[in-house]
Design a protein around this motif. Structure first.
Motif, PDB file in Angstrom:
ATOM      1  N   LYS A  93      47.690  38.301  17.319  1.00  0.00           N
ATOM      2  CA  LYS A  93      46.348  38.136  16.760  1.00  0.00           C
ATOM      3  C   LYS A  93      46.434  38.333  15.250  1.00  0.00           C
ATOM      4  O   LYS A  93      46.710  39.441  14.783  1.00  0.00           O
ATOM      5  N   ARG A 119      35.475  39.686  15.769  1.00  0.00           N
ATOM      6  CA  ARG A 119      36.919  39.529  15.653  1.00  0.00           C
ATOM      7  C   ARG A 119      37.663  40.794  16.080  1.00  0.00           C
ATOM      8  O   ARG A 119      38.715  40.731  16.716  1.00  0.00           O
ATOM      9  N   TYR A 120      37.126  41.937  15.716  1.00  0.00           N
ATOM     10  CA  TYR A 120      37.792  43.201  15.980  1.00  0.00           C
ATOM     11  C   TYR A 120      37.284  43.907  17.240  1.00  0.00           C
ATOM     12  O   TYR A 120      37.600  45.069  17.470  1.00  0.00           O
ATOM     13  N   HIS A 177      30.621  38.033  12.264  1.00  0.00           N
ATOM     14  CA  HIS A 177      31.914  37.449  12.622  1.00  0.00           C
ATOM     15  C   HIS A 177      33.026  38.490  12.627  1.00  0.00           C
ATOM     16  O   HIS A 177      33.908  38.448  13.491  1.00  0.00           O
ATOM     17  N   PRO A 231      45.419  43.576  16.048  1.00  0.00           N
ATOM     18  CA  PRO A 231      45.504  42.544  15.013  1.00  0.00           C
ATOM     19  C   PRO A 231      46.516  42.870  13.924  1.00  0.00           C
ATOM     20  O   PRO A 231      46.705  44.033  13.540  1.00  0.00           O
ATOM     21  N   TRP A 258      35.931  43.986   5.785  1.00  0.00           N
ATOM     22  CA  TRP A 258      37.140  43.896   6.607  1.00  0.00           C
ATOM     23  C   TRP A 258      38.424  43.859   5.784  1.00  0.00           C
ATOM     24  O   TRP A 258      39.470  43.469   6.295  1.00  0.00           O
ATOM     25  N   ASP A 262      45.122  32.510  18.103  1.00  0.00           N
ATOM     26  CA  ASP A 262      44.220  33.593  17.719  1.00  0.00           C
ATOM     27  C   ASP A 262      44.383  33.903  16.236  1.00  0.00           C
ATOM     28  O   ASP A 262      45.189  34.732  15.842  1.00  0.00           O
ATOM     29  N   ARG A 272      35.530  32.033  12.366  1.00  0.00           N
ATOM     30  CA  ARG A 272      36.892  32.431  11.967  1.00  0.00           C
ATOM     31  C   ARG A 272      36.929  33.010  10.552  1.00  0.00           C
ATOM     32  O   ARG A 272      37.929  33.615  10.168  1.00  0.00           O
ATOM     33  N   THR A 310      39.914  36.254   6.138  1.00  0.00           N
ATOM     34  CA  THR A 310      38.902  36.895   5.300  1.00  0.00           C
ATOM     35  C   THR A 310      38.855  36.214   3.942  1.00  0.00           C
ATOM     36  O   THR A 310      39.841  35.633   3.474  1.00  0.00           O
ATOM     37  N   ALA A 364      42.217  34.197  12.254  1.00  0.00           N
ATOM     38  CA  ALA A 364      40.986  34.228  11.473  1.00  0.00           C
ATOM     39  C   ALA A 364      41.370  34.467  10.028  1.00  0.00           C
ATOM     40  O   ALA A 364      42.547  34.691   9.709  1.00  0.00           O
ATOM     41  N   THR A 411      45.033  37.976  11.230  1.00  0.00           N
ATOM     42  CA  THR A 411      44.005  37.764  10.218  1.00  0.00           C
ATOM     43  C   THR A 411      44.704  37.480   8.893  1.00  0.00           C
ATOM     44  O   THR A 411      45.405  38.338   8.357  1.00  0.00           O
TER      45      THR A 411
END
Length: 346
Positions: A170, A300-301, A296, A133, A13, A191, A242, A195, A193, A172
């Motif tokens: 959203k 998420r996507y 996960h 996102p 990701w 919202d 997450r 990586t 998360a 990341t």
């Protein structure tokens, strides 16, 4: 006795494929194990519009070796001139899966990034409206902030206020490197998360600096103290949805790494799965590896997990991974974890 683990085929990701001869050389290293990847848009010039993304995707697919399957998930590079309507159209067409925010000057090819967040508010509000996102390189770039503190300061001065202003966005937070970033992603409402890269799970700043400067461990965000590496390991192996894998595998040829002003980035595509199996085994969490690499991120996507699987096998003797990948743009050094790896993908 041979130990093996079968998991859904993983996705990456956060991935750099570059372009041209470098793209052709490194793409097979990802496609060998990974079904999909969020591809970074920081080319020169950057991938800014839907048309740019379509052209780049075509070049990626043209470079995919026969017999390999791989789906590039395209991103747009957010600039202060980005057109919200173009972003929305590219997302509606299914071409674009995210938009990437680079604070100007934060890392490789980030000069076109954002300096005035008010100028991108319209784009971010449109993204919140359509559920697209925003992937963020979470560091401030002001010279008065120590490089080891830039992520923490970004959380307090940029990310938190931004999410307060646009609560439906959203987000990341990519390549989290600090315990502060881990805590923020784990505990913040809304919202969000995060990586985590392969190399940040395996190295800390001592690896870069002790015994001489190691250019192939130099990355941005830079690796932090050991205590932060341990926080990343706990988060990655926790099963918290997450957190998921974004390798940030970033190829540079050796000439550009081994120089007075070396480029930032670790190239981990070749041995990421072996490195991760090593880390998760050390943490007593091999049962959590599939979630981190294969479940996960798709959730998420808004994508289904891959139907096919890979099998990891642990050998009695160390597995030999290549020290370098040969590309038309010169040799690229493969990330060295600093100790033997016993896991391999069959």
């Amino acid at each position: 006795m041979t130990q093996s683990l079968t998991i859904r085929r993983p996705d990456d990701w956060h991935l750099h494929l570059r372009d041209g001869a470098m793209l052709a050389g490194v793409l097979p290293e990802t496609a060998r194990h990974f079904a999909r990847a969020i591809v970074m848009p920081n080319l020169v010039p950057p991938v800014v519009t839907g048309a740019d993304a379509a052209a780049y995707r075509a070049r990626i697919m043209a470079g995919l070796p026969e017999g390999m399957t791989f789906q590039p998930l395209m991103t747009l590079y957010l600039t202060e001139e980005t057109d919200p309507a173009d972003v929305a159209a590219a997302h509606a067409s299914g071409l674009v899966n995210a938009v990437k925010l680079y604070p100007a000057g934060a890392t490789t090819n980030s000069a076109s990034g954002v300096t005035d967040f008010d100028k991108v508010r319209g784009v971010l509000e449109k993204m919140a409206e359509i559920g697209l996102p925003l992937c963020i390189h979470g560091e401030v770039t002001t010279h008065d902030v120590d490089i080891f503190d830039r992520e923490q300061v970004f959380l307090d001065t940029v990310l938190h206020p931004l999410r307060d202003r646009i609560p439906g966005l959203k987000v990341t937070l990519e390549h989290v490197t600090t315990s502060h970033g881990i805590d923020y992603v784990a505990e913040a409402s809304g919202d969000i998360a995060g990586t985590i890269t392969t190399h940040h799970l395996m190295i800390n700043r001592n690896h870069i600096l002790v015994g001489g400067i190691k250019p192939h461990y130099y990355c941005l965000p830079v690796a932090k103290r050991r205590e932060h590496m341990q926080a990343l390991r706990r988060a990655a192996t926790s099963g918290n949805p997450r957190f998921f894998l974004g390798t940030d595998s970033a190829p540079h040829n050796d000439e550009n790494k081994e120089t007075a002003c070396g480029c930032a980035g670790c190239f981990t595509a070749t041995n990421t799965m072996a490195c991760l199996a090593h880390v998760f085994e050390e943490q007593g969490a091999l049962d959590k590896l599939e979630g981190f690499t294969s479940l996960h991120g798709p959730a998420r996507y808004g994508l289904a997990p891959n139907d096919d699987t890979i099998t990891l096998v642990k050998d009695a003797q160390p597995v030999a991974y290549p020290a370098k990948i040969v590309t038309g743009d010169g040799p690229v050094t493969v990330f060295d974890p600093g100790h033997p790896l016993f896991w391999r993908v069959t």
